[in-house]
Design an enzyme around this catalytic site. Structure first.
Site, PDB file in Angstrom:
ATOM      1  N   TRP A 329       0.853  -1.220   0.145  1.00 50.03           N
ATOM      2  CA  TRP A 329       0.066   0.136  -0.032  1.00 50.03           C
ATOM      3  C   TRP A 329       1.019   1.371  -0.054  1.00 50.03           C
ATOM      4  O   TRP A 329       0.617   2.226  -0.609  1.00 50.03           O
ATOM      5  CB  TRP A 329      -0.809   0.012   1.263  1.00 50.03           C
ATOM      6  CG  TRP A 329      -1.776   1.262   1.316  1.00 50.03           C
ATOM      7  CD1 TRP A 329      -3.127   1.184   0.788  1.00 50.03           C
ATOM      8  CD2 TRP A 329      -1.625   2.369   2.088  1.00 50.03           C
ATOM      9  NE1 TRP A 329      -3.587   2.491   1.129  1.00 50.03           N
ATOM     10  CE2 TRP A 329      -2.721   3.281   1.888  1.00 50.03           C
ATOM     11  CE3 TRP A 329      -0.572   2.831   2.765  1.00 50.03           C
ATOM     12  CZ2 TRP A 329      -2.708   4.497   2.483  1.00 50.03           C
ATOM     13  CZ3 TRP A 329      -0.637   4.455   3.130  1.00 50.03           C
ATOM     14  CH2 TRP A 329      -1.810   5.091   2.945  1.00 50.03           C
ATOM     15  N   HIS A 330       1.921   1.270   0.510  1.00 55.48           N
ATOM     16  CA  HIS A 330       2.692   2.298   0.882  1.00 55.48           C
ATOM     17  C   HIS A 330       3.626   2.557  -0.388  1.00 55.48           C
ATOM     18  O   HIS A 330       3.978   3.874  -0.777  1.00 55.48           O
ATOM     19  CB  HIS A 330       3.908   2.053   1.884  1.00 55.48           C
ATOM     20  CG  HIS A 330       3.324   2.501   3.373  1.00 55.48           C
ATOM     21  ND1 HIS A 330       2.333   1.466   4.026  1.00 55.48           N
ATOM     22  CD2 HIS A 330       3.355   3.573   3.913  1.00 55.48           C
ATOM     23  CE1 HIS A 330       2.258   2.100   5.264  1.00 55.48           C
ATOM     24  NE2 HIS A 330       2.649   3.286   5.092  1.00 55.48           N
ATOM     25  N   GLY A 331       3.687   1.746  -1.361  1.00 53.71           N
ATOM     26  CA  GLY A 331       4.495   2.051  -2.766  1.00 53.71           C
ATOM     27  C   GLY A 331       4.446   0.795  -3.555  1.00 53.71           C
ATOM     28  O   GLY A 331       4.860  -0.274  -3.039  1.00 53.71           O
ATOM     29  N   PHE A 497       1.843   7.949  -1.793  1.00 56.78           N
ATOM     30  CA  PHE A 497       1.335   6.562  -1.585  1.00 56.78           C
ATOM     31  C   PHE A 497      -0.259   6.292  -1.641  1.00 56.78           C
ATOM     32  O   PHE A 497      -0.991   7.402  -1.898  1.00 56.78           O
ATOM     33  CB  PHE A 497       1.472   6.240  -0.005  1.00 56.78           C
ATOM     34  CG  PHE A 497       3.329   6.453   0.050  1.00 56.78           C
ATOM     35  CD1 PHE A 497       4.135   5.677  -0.888  1.00 56.78           C
ATOM     36  CD2 PHE A 497       3.532   6.993   1.206  1.00 56.78           C
ATOM     37  CE1 PHE A 497       5.543   5.862  -0.632  1.00 56.78           C
ATOM     38  CE2 PHE A 497       5.023   7.061   1.378  1.00 56.78           C
ATOM     39  CZ  PHE A 497       5.801   6.319   0.328  1.00 56.78           C
TER      40      PHE A 497
END
Lengths: 497, 352
Positions: A329-331, A497
Site C-alpha cells: 500500500w505504501h508504494g 502513496f
C-alpha cells in the site's frame, strides 16, 4: 495545492470564513465544491476518478441495503456479498491500474527473463493520482460498514461524496471511518472559539513538524542516502535516525494539519499518531503509528481473514499478509514490501519468543514496571523500527542490505568529534537549530505519552503565555522553516502513496 | 457569550495581531539583505524629512562615483546616493518617486548606466535589493503592479510583498550589522581603495544604439515626474576605463543623451571631461567600468561644483541644525582611513 503552500493558506482562510457565513443547510454542498476544487488543483482529471469511486461505493451502499430487505436468508447474504465484492473489485482494479500496473508488469518481466521468455512490452504512462490509496480505502470502509450494519446507508449522494472527498484528510489521511465522519457531515457545527483556537494551534504544530523539522532533517537524510557508498557507520546511522524523525514529522505533521483544519470547521477527525517512538514493542508501535491505516487493515483485512481466532499458525500467516499488504500500500516497489514483511516478521518472531523472553526476565529478576525496563524495551523497538526504515528509505532491497552492512562494518566514530559532521548538508547552526526543534518534539511527545495534551493544558495558562507560545511557534516556522525560493517545496512524502 | 467576554476576545485578538505584526516587521528587517552592509534604500527613510538637497540615483556606477560626504565637505549641501546594483531606469523612477515624497530634494542626478538593461525587471535578487527597503505604500503597490513581470507566479509576488519569505534562509549567516545599520555616514556610497590600472581608452564612441522601449518610456516619465514636482533633473554618465567591452553601453548612453537634449534636460558627460577631471588611469578605477575611491573623489568634487554653480543649493556647514552631518563627516574620514589601510588584504565583491 500542498498544505505547505501559500495557495493553501489563502484557500483555507477563504473557505473557513465562507463556511461560517453561509447557512448551515448549504454548508456540506459548499465543502463538497471546495474539496473537489482542492483536489482538482493537482489535475482536473483526478476529480473524475474520485467521482467514479464515489459513485460505485455510494451505489454499493444502496444496493446492499436493498438486498438487506430480501426475506430469504441465503439469498440475502449472497446478494450482499456480491455487492461488496463488486465494490471492492472495481475500486481495487482502479487502484491497481493506476498504482501497480507498471510495477506488476516489470516484476513479471523479471521473472520471465529469468525463465528465458520474451518480456511483455506493455506500459501505461499514467501519473499516480494524488491520495488515491487514501480515498479508495476510505470509500471501501463505507461499503463494508454498510454490509456489517455498522452505519446507516447514506441516501444523499452529495453528503456521501463529501465524506469521500473532505479536503483536510483527502490526500494523506487520516483515513476516516464512515461511523465517525459521515455522521458529522449531517451534524450542525456552530462557531466555537475554542475549536478554532485549538484547531489552529494543532495546525501550527503540524507546520512546525513539517516545515521546521521534517524538511530540514531531510536535507541530511537525502545527502547521505543518495550517496550511501561514500559514508560510514556514523553518518548512515545518523541519517537513518533522522529519517525516522523525518517520516514521523512529515506524516504526523500532515495529520496534525488535517485534524486541526477539520477542527477549525467543527469536525473531529481520528487521531493518527500517538507517540509511536515510545512504543515498547513492534506490535505496540503499530497501534501508535498511522493508526487510521493500521486499524483499517485490522478491521477490514486481519479480522475477515480470521484474526487470531484460528490458531497460532493462521494468526502468524494473517499478520504476514496484513503487513505485506501494508507495505505494498505504501508504494509499488519491492523494498516497501520488504519493509512491511520485516515489520510482520518482527511481530511473529516476537510472539514466538515471548516464553523465552519471560523466562529470561524471570531468571534475571527483571523489574518489569521500572523506567529502565521500559526504556530498554523502547530502545530495542526503536532500533528494530529503524532497521525497517532502511528498507523503506533505500531505493531498493539490495541497497538497503548494503547500507545495513556498511553501518556495521565501516566504523568511524572519530567523525563525532570532527567538523566533517557539519558537512552533511546542515551546517553547525542549522544542525543545532534542528536538534533544538527535535527536543521540543520530544518534550511534547513525553507530555502526550503521559496523557497530558499540551494544547488542552495551554488553554489553562495565562493569555500572555499562550501568545508567547504561538509567537514562538509562528516565528520558528517563518524564520527557520524550509520554504520559499531556493527550497523546492518538497512534497509531503505520503502524497505518493 | 456575554458582551463583555466578546469585547475581551476582540481586544485579545487585536493585541495579538499587533504584536505579531511588530515581530514580523522586526524580523523582516533583520533578515533582509542589506545591500553592501548599508541598507541603502531602507536607511534612506531614516533621514530627517526634507533634509536632503540632492539625490543621486542609478546603478553601481552611481554608488561608486558619488560620495555625499565628499560633496558635503566640498560645497556644504546635503545629498544621498540612492543607488543599487543593476538598477534599471524604471526602478530608478520609483526610487525617485519615493525620494521626492519623503525629501523633496532640489536636484536629482540620474546616472544612466541603467539604459543598458533590456527589461524593466533585471534579476530577482537585484530588484529585491532595490525595493525591499521601501515600506508598503502607494509607490510600492505601483511597483508590484507595473514592474513585476506578468508571468510571475503567486509565490514570487508574495516574496516581494513579504520579503521575509525570500530572505528567511539568511538566518544562519546573520551578523551584527543585520541588527542595526552600520556606516550610515556613507549615505549610499561605497568606499573602496581597490584599484586596477586601465589603459587609457581611445575616442569616445559617437554612434547611437536603440535602447529598450520601456527604459525610454520611463526616462520620459522621470522627466515629467521631476517637472511636475519642481525638482531639477540632471543626467550624467560616470567615466569608464575600457571601451572594448563597454562600447555598447556608451552607444546606448548616446541615445539617452540625445533624447535628453531634445527634452531640454542637462547632461554631464564625464567621458568628455577626462582632462578636466585629471583622471589617472593607473589608480582611479577599481575595474574596467567602476571608479575607485580616488576616481570617486574627483567625480564627486566636479559634480558638487557643477551643482552649486547651476542650482540654488545652500551651504549648510556651520548651521547648528546640520551638526550631525559634521559629525558624520568625521566618522567618514575615519572609515576611509580604515578602508585604505585594509585595502590590500580585503576581498570585495564584484559590481554591476
Amino acid at each position: 495545492m500542498l498544505f505547505n503552500s501559500f495557495n493553501f493558506l489563502i484557500f483555507f482562510t477563504v473557505v473557513c470564513l465562507a463556511y461560517y457565513l453561509i447557512p448551515h443547510r448549504f454548508r456540506y454542498l459548499f465543502l463538497l465544491a471546495v474539496s473537489y476544487f482542492f483536489y482538482m488543483c493537482w489535475n482536473p482529471k483526478y476529480g473524475l476518478l474520485m467521482f467514479i469511486s464515489t459513485v460505485i461505493t455510494y451505489l454499493s451502499g444502496i444496493l446492499i441495503s436493498r438486498a438487506d430487505k430480501i426475506q430469504q436468508e441465503g439469498r440475502r447474504i449472497r446478494w450482499k456479498k456480491i455487492f461488496v465484492a463488486l465494490s471492492f473489485l472495481s475500486n481495487l482494479s482502479i487502484l491497481f491500474f493506476f498504482k501497480y500496473f507498471n510495477f506488476a508488469v516489470a516484476s513479471l518481466n523479471r521473472v520471465m527473463t529469468h525463465l528465458h521468455m520474451a518480456p511483455l512490452n506493455v506500459s501505461f504512462d499514467v501519473l499516480l493520482p494524488v491520495g488515491i490509496s487514501f480515498y479508495t480505502f476510505q470509500a471501501l470502509s463505507y461499503t463494508i460498514d454498510v454490509y456489517r450494519g455498522d452505519i446507516y446507508t447514506e441516501r444523499n449522494f452529495f453528503k456521501y461524496a463529501l465524506f469521500v472527498s473532505f479536503f483536510p484528510q483527502l490526500v494523506a489521511g487520516p483515513i476516516e471511518r464512515s461511523k465517525n465522519l459521515l455522521r458529522q457531515i449531517s451534524t450542525k457545527h456552530t462557531f466555537n472559539l475554542w475549536n478554532v483556537q485549538s484547531g489552529l494551534t494543532q495546525m501550527l504544530y503540524g507546520y512546525f513538524q513539517k516545515v521546521v523539522i521534517s524538511d530540514n532533517v531531510a536535507i541530511l537524510v537525502n545527502k547521505v542516502y543518495d550517496n550511501y557508498s561514500s559514508y560510514g557507520s556514523v553518518e548512515l546511522i545518523l541519517a537513518t535516525v533522522f529519517f525516522a524523525i523525518q517520516i514521523y514529522c512529515d506524516f504526523g505533521g500532515y495529520s496534525n494539519i488535517a485534524i486541526g483544519a477539520a477542527r477549525v470547521m467543527g469536525f473531529e477527525l481520528m487521531e493518527n499518531f500517538n507517540t509511536p517512538y515510545f512504543s515498547v514493542s513492534v506490535a505496540d508501535f503499530w497501534r501508535r503509528w498511522h493508526i487510521s491505516l493500521s486499524t483499517w487493515f485490522r478491521d477490514y483485512l486481519y479480522i475477515p481473514l480470521g484474526g487470531n481466532r484460528k490458531g497460532k499458525i493462521r494468526k502468524y500467516i494473517n499478520i504476514m499478509i496484513v503487513f505485506l499488504a501494508s507495505g505494498l500500500w505504501h508504494g509499488a516497489n519491492w523494498h516497501f514490501v520488504a519493509w512491511g514483511g520485516l515489520n510482520g516478521l518482527y511481530q511473529v518472531v516476537g510472539d514466538m519468543l515471548r516464553p523465552v523472553r519471560e523466562k529470561v526476565n524471570q531468571l534475571l529478576g527483571a523489574k518489569k514496571e521500572s523506567f529502565s525496563h521500559h526504556f530498554l524495551e523502547m530502545s530495542v523497538t526503536f532500533i528494530l523500527i529503524n532497521i525497517s526504515w532502511v528498507f523503506f528509505r533505500a531505493s531498493g532491497i539490495r541497497q538497503a542490505f548494503t547500507i545495513l552492512k556498511r553501518m556495521v562494518t565501516c566504523w568511524n566514530p572519530w567523525l563525532l568529534v570532527s567538523n566533517d559532521f557539519y558537512k552533511l548538508g546542515l551546517n553547525n547552526r542549522q544542525f543545532h537549530m534542528v536538534l533544538l526543534a527535535i527536543l521540543v518534539l520530544i518534550l511534547i511527545d513525553i507530555g502526550k505519552y503521559r496523557k497530558k495534551d499540551w494544547i488542552g493544558r495551554l488553554r489553562k495558562q495565562e493569555v500572555w503565555f499562550q501568545w508567547a507560545v504561538y509567537l514562538v511557534l509562528l516565528f520558528w516556522i517563518l524564520i527557520f522553516g524550509s520554504y520559499g525560493p531556493g527550497y523546492d517545496a518538497s512534497q509531503f512524502i505520503y502524497f505518493q502513496f | 457569550m456575554l458582551k463583555r467576554q466578546k469585547i475581551y476576545c476582540v481586544v485579545c485578538v487585536a493585541v495579538f495581531l499587533l504584536l505579531f505584526l511588530w515581530c514580523f516587521h522586526k524580523s523582516t528587517y533583520i533578515l533582509r539583505y542589506k545591500a553592501h552592509a548599508n541598507d541603502t534604500v531602507g536607511s534612506f527613510y531614516n533621514e530627517k524629512s526634507d533634509s536632503i538637497d540632492v539625490v543621486f540615483v542609478g546603478s553601481s556606477h552611481a554608488y561608486r562615483g558619488f560620495s555625499p560626504m565628499e560633496a558635503w565637505n566640498r560645497q556644504g549641501f546635503t545629498s544621498y546616493t540612492l543607488a543599487t546594483q543593476e538598477q534599471s531606469i524604471p526602478v530608478s523612477y520609483y526610487l525617485m518617486k519615493e525620494a521626492i515624497r519623503t525629501q523633496h530634494p532640489k536636484v536629482i542626478v540620474l546616472e544612466v548606466y541603467g539604459a543598458k538593461f533590456k527589461a524593466d525587471y533585471t534579476t530577482t535578487p537585484r530588484v529585491h535589493a532595490a525595493i525591499d527597503g521601501i515600506p508598503i505604500n502607494r509607490t510600492k503597490l505601483e511597483i508590484f503592479g507595473k514592474l513585476l513581470p506578468r508571468s510571475m507566479n503567486m509565490s514570487e509576488i508574495l516574496e516581494f510583498v513579504f520579503p521575509i519569505i525570500y530572505y528567511h534562509d539568511r538566518w544562519d549567516s546573520l551578523e551584527e550589522k543585520d541588527f542595526h545599520p552600520l556606516n550610515s555616514c556613507l549615505r549610499g556610497f561605497l568606499v573602496s581603495y581597490k584599484t586596477q590600472a586601465q589603459e587609457e581608452p581611445g575616442e569616445v564612441p559617437t554612434e547611437e544604439e536603440k535602447i529598450y522601449e520601456g527604459a525610454m518610456e520611463y526616462l520620459e516619465k522621470i522627466v515629467s515626474l521631476c517637472r511636475e514636482n519642481n525638482v531639477e533633473l540632471l543626467l550624467c554618465q560616470t567615466p569608464s576605463g575600457d571601451y572594448s567591452s563597454y562600447g555598447i553601453v556608451r552607444r546606448k548612453v548616446n541615445t539617452v543623451k540625445k533624447r535628453a537634449q531634445e527634452l531640454g534636460v542637462p547632461f554631464v558627460d564625464f567621458e568628455q571631461l577626462r582632462d578636466e577631471l585629471h583622471l589617472d588611469y593607473a589608480t582611479d578605477f577599481r575595474d574596467h567600468t567602476h571608479l575607485s575611491m580616488y576616481g570617486a573623489e574627483k567625480v564627486t568634487n566636479y559634480i558638487s561644483d557643477y551643482l552649486t554653480e547651476h542650482y540654488e543649493l545652500v551651504d549648510h556647514r556651520g548651521d547648528g541644525e546640520y551638526a550631525d552631518w559634521e559629525q558624520d563627516y568625521q566618522d567618514y574620514l575615519l572609515l576611509k582611513e580604515e578602508k585604505r589601510l585594509s585595502s590590500s588584504t580585503e576581498v570585495e565583491p564584484a559590481d554591476e
